[in-house]
Design an enzyme around this catalytic site. Sequence first.
Site, PDB file in Angstrom:
ATOM      1  N   ILE A 132       3.012  -3.877  -0.132  1.00 24.64           N
ATOM      2  CA  ILE A 132       1.961  -3.219   0.652  1.00 24.64           C
ATOM      3  C   ILE A 132       2.423  -1.769   0.727  1.00 24.64           C
ATOM      4  O   ILE A 132       3.378  -1.444   1.439  1.00 24.64           O
ATOM      5  CB  ILE A 132       1.807  -3.854   2.051  1.00 24.64           C
ATOM      6  CG1 ILE A 132       1.367  -5.320   1.913  1.00 24.64           C
ATOM      7  CG2 ILE A 132       0.808  -3.052   2.882  1.00 24.64           C
ATOM      8  CD1 ILE A 132       1.257  -6.065   3.230  1.00 24.64           C
ATOM      9  N   PRO A 133       1.782  -0.880  -0.039  1.00 24.55           N
ATOM     10  CA  PRO A 133       2.350   0.441  -0.339  1.00 24.55           C
ATOM     11  C   PRO A 133       2.271   1.478   0.784  1.00 24.55           C
ATOM     12  O   PRO A 133       1.586   2.497   0.680  1.00 24.55           O
ATOM     13  CB  PRO A 133       1.538   0.878  -1.554  1.00 24.55           C
ATOM     14  CG  PRO A 133       0.214   0.220  -1.365  1.00 24.55           C
ATOM     15  CD  PRO A 133       0.517  -1.108  -0.731  1.00 24.55           C
ATOM     16  N   CYS A 134       3.035   1.261   1.844  1.00 22.30           N
ATOM     17  CA  CYS A 134       3.075   2.226   2.941  1.00 22.30           C
ATOM     18  C   CYS A 134       3.729   3.536   2.497  1.00 22.30           C
ATOM     19  O   CYS A 134       3.545   4.563   3.148  1.00 22.30           O
ATOM     20  CB  CYS A 134       3.780   1.633   4.153  1.00 22.30           C
ATOM     21  SG  CYS A 134       5.425   0.974   3.852  1.00 22.30           S
ATOM     22  N   HIS A 135       4.434   3.524   1.367  1.00 22.96           N
ATOM     23  CA  HIS A 135       5.034   4.761   0.865  1.00 22.96           C
ATOM     24  C   HIS A 135       3.979   5.765   0.420  1.00 22.96           C
ATOM     25  O   HIS A 135       4.270   6.943   0.278  1.00 22.96           O
ATOM     26  CB  HIS A 135       6.016   4.466  -0.286  1.00 22.96           C
ATOM     27  CG  HIS A 135       5.384   3.829  -1.480  1.00 22.96           C
ATOM     28  ND1 HIS A 135       5.173   2.457  -1.559  1.00 22.96           N
ATOM     29  CD2 HIS A 135       4.902   4.350  -2.633  1.00 22.96           C
ATOM     30  CE1 HIS A 135       4.595   2.180  -2.721  1.00 22.96           C
ATOM     31  NE2 HIS A 135       4.418   3.312  -3.385  1.00 22.96           N
TER      32      HIS A 135
END
Length: 154
Positions: free
Chosen positions: A122-125
């Site tokens: 889950i690409p919170c970056h």
Amino acid sequence: MENIFFYQTNIGKIGIVENGMAIIKLYLNGLIAPQDATVKETPLLREAAMQLQHYLAGKRKSFDLPFAPDGTEFQQNVWSALQVIPYGETRSYVEVAKRVGRPKAARAVGMANNKNPIPIFIPCHRVIGANGKLVGYAGGLDVKQYLLNLEKNI
């Protein structure tokens, strides 16, 4: 029953956790893994690790895995919004807040980002400050920058 297995990657040692049906957590280098999980590589963990390794090698842009992060309804909405940010692009906390229908909740989006139990998958970056600066990341800002550079082929 939760199973965890650890894998060495080019961003450090990571632990991936599954509950028998879905990926529920990812621990980045240096983070403490749960005591109650059984250390056991399952087919789902093996597949998740393979997809992650392909992503980190620049050979994969999305993940085809079942995810079941545990969180509040608001957190779930934020995490869903993160998953539609295209590979190689970023969004500000304000933009994510607008996407989830809470335009004044940028700080709450930041807290939901911080609580994301499955970073990278889950690409919170891909969420950055409104001024374009990198802000907080569980794996450290150097890992966040690495992931963003990877996606932009820098």
